[in-house]
Write a protein that holds these residues in place. Structure first.
Motif, short mmCIF file in Angstrom:
data_model
loop_
_atom_site.label_atom_id
_atom_site.label_comp_id
_atom_site.label_asym_id
_atom_site.label_seq_id
_atom_site.Cartn_x
_atom_site.Cartn_y
_atom_site.Cartn_z
N GLN A 176 25.67 58.47 1.43
CA GLN A 176 24.39 59.08 1.05
C GLN A 176 23.41 58.05 0.50
OE1 GLN A 176 27.35 59.93 -0.26
NE2 GLN A 176 27.85 61.89 0.69
N GLN A 177 23.85 56.80 0.27
CA GLN A 177 22.99 55.83 -0.41
C GLN A 177 22.35 54.81 0.52
OE1 GLN A 177 24.59 54.10 -3.97
NE2 GLN A 177 25.48 56.03 -4.66
N PHE A 178 22.50 55.01 1.82
CA PHE A 178 21.71 54.20 2.75
C PHE A 178 21.27 55.11 3.88
CE2 PHE A 178 26.08 53.82 4.21
CZ PHE A 178 26.00 53.89 5.59
N SER A 179 20.10 54.79 4.43
CA SER A 179 19.47 55.67 5.41
C SER A 179 19.01 54.88 6.63
CB SER A 179 18.23 56.36 4.82
OG SER A 179 18.56 57.12 3.67
N PHE A 180 19.27 55.44 7.79
CA PHE A 180 18.62 54.97 9.01
C PHE A 180 17.37 55.83 9.21
CE2 PHE A 180 22.81 53.23 9.65
CZ PHE A 180 22.53 52.00 10.23
N VAL A 181 16.23 55.15 9.35
CA VAL A 181 14.94 55.84 9.45
C VAL A 181 14.32 55.50 10.79
CG1 VAL A 181 12.67 56.15 8.40
CG2 VAL A 181 14.66 55.68 6.94
N ARG A 182 13.89 56.52 11.52
CA ARG A 182 13.27 56.30 12.82
C ARG A 182 11.94 55.60 12.66
NH1 ARG A 182 15.01 60.29 16.80
NH2 ARG A 182 16.58 61.66 15.90
N GLU A 183 11.67 54.68 13.56
CA GLU A 183 10.36 54.02 13.63
C GLU A 183 9.84 54.19 15.05
OE1 GLU A 183 10.85 49.97 12.17
OE2 GLU A 183 9.89 50.62 10.32
N GLY A 184 8.93 55.14 15.23
CA GLY A 184 8.40 55.41 16.56
C GLY A 184 9.49 55.92 17.47
N GLN A 185 9.35 55.62 18.76
CA GLN A 185 10.30 56.10 19.75
C GLN A 185 11.41 55.09 20.05
OE1 GLN A 185 10.33 59.24 21.19
NE2 GLN A 185 8.84 59.58 19.57
N GLN A 186 11.24 53.85 19.62
CA GLN A 186 12.16 52.82 20.08
C GLN A 186 12.94 52.12 18.97
OE1 GLN A 186 12.85 52.06 23.34
NE2 GLN A 186 11.64 53.87 23.77
N GLY A 187 12.76 52.50 17.72
CA GLY A 187 13.41 51.69 16.70
C GLY A 187 13.92 52.45 15.49
N TRP A 188 14.68 51.74 14.69
CA TRP A 188 15.20 52.21 13.41
C TRP A 188 14.94 51.12 12.38
CZ3 TRP A 188 17.44 56.98 13.09
CH2 TRP A 188 18.02 57.54 14.25
N ARG A 189 14.87 51.52 11.14
CA ARG A 189 15.00 50.56 10.05
C ARG A 189 16.04 51.11 9.09
NH1 ARG A 189 10.29 53.30 8.40
NH2 ARG A 189 10.42 54.07 6.26
N LEU A 190 16.60 50.23 8.28
CA LEU A 190 17.66 50.58 7.35
C LEU A 190 17.13 50.48 5.94
CD1 LEU A 190 20.67 51.26 7.03
CD2 LEU A 190 21.17 48.83 7.18
N GLU A 191 17.28 51.56 5.17
CA GLU A 191 16.82 51.61 3.78
C GLU A 191 18.00 51.87 2.86
OE1 GLU A 191 13.77 54.54 3.38
OE2 GLU A 191 12.25 53.33 4.43
N TYR A 192 17.93 51.27 1.67
CA TYR A 192 19.01 51.43 0.69
C TYR A 192 18.50 52.12 -0.56
CZ TYR A 192 20.98 47.62 3.52
OH TYR A 192 21.43 46.84 4.55
N ALA A 193 19.36 52.94 -1.18
CA ALA A 193 19.04 53.53 -2.48
C ALA A 193 19.16 52.45 -3.55
CB ALA A 193 19.98 54.69 -2.78
N PRO A 194 18.46 52.60 -4.69
CA PRO A 194 18.60 51.63 -5.79
C PRO A 194 20.06 51.50 -6.21
CG PRO A 194 16.75 53.12 -6.18
CD PRO A 194 17.48 53.67 -4.99
#
Length: 252
Positions: A176-194
């Motif tokens: 639950q402490q890291f997220s894959f976030v969609r970026e447009g139609q072709q990509g992802w970025r990875l975000e982390y909780a503090p």
């Protein structure tokens, strides 16, 4: 002929397990045979044997070591690496599910792969709360059609599994402490909780469908490089290149 595995290459080998379920058990070591024998159901035992026979044969395409002579050592979280002296540079990860086996290999780069067979999902909100960050869960549950929800679920699930396998820490990394976030139609970025145990590495990752019934994702330590990923499938006549792509992609 051994395939060339450059420093910026990632090879993902696929097979259908029934092609490797018989005749190769003798190449497994005692620990693998013990784990195979512990399965309650024949289909689970056969899938495990096929996956590990396939892994050994894949590794032997990259180094002059016969399948039965590969040796492995596990880290503190259970992730195996090669113990044969001189071949520690060959990094790998294995995943198997009903109908598919996937093995990813890279040169001196941490790599993770996950393949999942689509199946009916029960209590989807509860599954999302367990496995996903709030952002990911919201994206899955916001899809209007059950088929869309299922597809999004398996995209996120395989990505997260591939990432924690590449990190080599398994479920000690809170899902639950890291997220894959969609970026447009072709990509992802990875975000982390503090406070998340970020290792400071950069990662390349992607997900794709394998026909109508399976989802695949990989994650590999990029170190700032753009890596070339080749997906290959073993068939009766040998191994053929299925697809080749670069960069961080999202396909659905």
């Amino acid at each position: 002929m051994m395939p060339a595995l450059g420093t910026k290459d990632v090879h993902i080998h696929l097979c259908r397990p029934e092609r490797f379920a018989a005749g190769g058990e003798d190449s497994l070591d005692a620990a693998e045979r013990g784990r195979a024998g512990a399965f309650k159901f024949d289909k689970d035992r056969d899938l495990y044997i096929a996956a590990h026979v396939f892994l050994r044969r894949v590794l032997s395409r990259y180094a002059p070591v016969t399948p039965e002579n590969w040796r492995f050592v596990n880290n503190a979280y259970g992730k195996p690496t090669i113990a044969n002296p001189g071949y520690e540079w060959l990094r790998f990860n294995l995943s198997h599910t009903g109908g598919r086996v996937a093995c990813a290999v890279a040169r001196n780069r941490a790599v993770g792969v996950d393949v999942e067979q689509h199946k009916p999902l029960g209590d989807l909100p509860s599954l999302c709360r367990y496995a996903f960050s709030p952002l990911e869960a919201e994206d899955v549950l916001s899809a209007r059609l059950p088929g869309e929800q299922e597809q999004r679920f398996f995209s996120y699930w395989t990505l997260k599994e591939a990432y924690i396998k590449a990190r080599g820490m398994g479920l000690s990394l809170p899902l639950q402490q890291f997220s894959f976030v969609r970026e447009g139609q072709q990509g992802w970025r990875l975000e982390y909780a503090p406070g998340f145990q970020d290792d400071g590495e950069t990662w390349q990752f992607s997900t794709r469908r394998l026909g109508e019934s399976h989802a695949l994702a990989y994650c590999v330590q990029a170190g700032g490089d753009v890596l070339k990923v080749q997906i290959m499938e073993a068939n009766a006549s040998g191994t053929v290149c299925r697809e080749e792509f670069k960069g961080v992609l999202f396909r659905e």
